[in-house]
Design an enzyme around this catalytic site. Sequence first.
Site, PDB file in Angstrom:
ATOM      1  CG  ASP A 190     -13.600 -25.251  31.318  1.00 15.24           C
ATOM      2  OD1 ASP A 190     -13.724 -25.311  30.086  1.00 15.24           O
ATOM      3  OD2 ASP A 190     -13.346 -26.303  31.950  1.00 15.24           O
ATOM      4  CG  ASP A 191     -15.572 -22.178  35.138  1.00 15.63           C
ATOM      5  OD1 ASP A 191     -16.115 -23.188  34.552  1.00 15.63           O
ATOM      6  OD2 ASP A 191     -14.797 -22.219  36.063  1.00 15.63           O
ATOM      7  CG  HIS A 230     -10.898 -22.200  34.591  1.00 16.50           C
ATOM      8  ND1 HIS A 230      -9.710 -23.061  34.519  1.00 16.50           N
ATOM      9  CD2 HIS A 230     -11.849 -23.125  34.643  1.00 16.50           C
ATOM     10  CE1 HIS A 230     -10.085 -24.226  34.853  1.00 16.50           C
ATOM     11  NE2 HIS A 230     -11.242 -24.518  34.952  1.00 16.50           N
TER      12      HIS A 230
END
Length: 228
Positions: A49-50, A190
């Site tokens: 993610d991100d 992440h």
Amino acid sequence: MKSYIVGHKSYTTLSFFLHKANFLLRTVYPEFWWKIEDDAEPTIYLTFDDGPIPEVTEFVLEQLDKHAAQATFFCIGDNVRKHRDVLYKVLEAGHKVGNHTFNHLNGWKTEDELYLENIQKCQQQLGIETKLFRPPYGRIKKTQVAQVMENYSIVMWDVLTGDFDRNLPADVCLRKTIQYTEPGSIVVFHDSLKAWPTMRYVLPRMLAHFAERGYSFRAVQQPVYAAY
């Protein structure tokens, strides 16, 4: 609060997240993807993610390549806008991408109209079709769910590594991730600056651990059977 002694150092963590997805949440939202059944072979579904973020996402790609691993990257639209060349590297390596909103919005704190517009804004930056969406923080209202699922499958997770938690020692993060991961687990890492110090320690060791035990690593795709 939990305390850990690692080597000669004592750490106190203020971690309030669950490494393993809560059974009650799975019951409330059975239409979300939490885990994926695959009887053919033991498989883990890695997600990030991100990103995309220079150096961080590129490190992830290098580690995945060492194990012929495929993954799904849930991208922030604004990061795509700033680092489109890194997104191209993700796609060229054969990985999948998903929508993670343009500004990493918390659905609980955002009006529905603005939330949906932000998702669309991210989609425009991605420039390729994806039907995979992950709500930032895992927080989304019921009213938003109904509208988002008109166009996307909502992908949550079975295991949250906690690599973003600066109070969680990296070796504890690794141990917990290995402990809770099982065949079919959707695992969240992440590729962000915040997670970078811990993720770069945990990811290669986690990959090596499960690769040695005959696991494969695949990207989340559609259609797929979601197990609750």
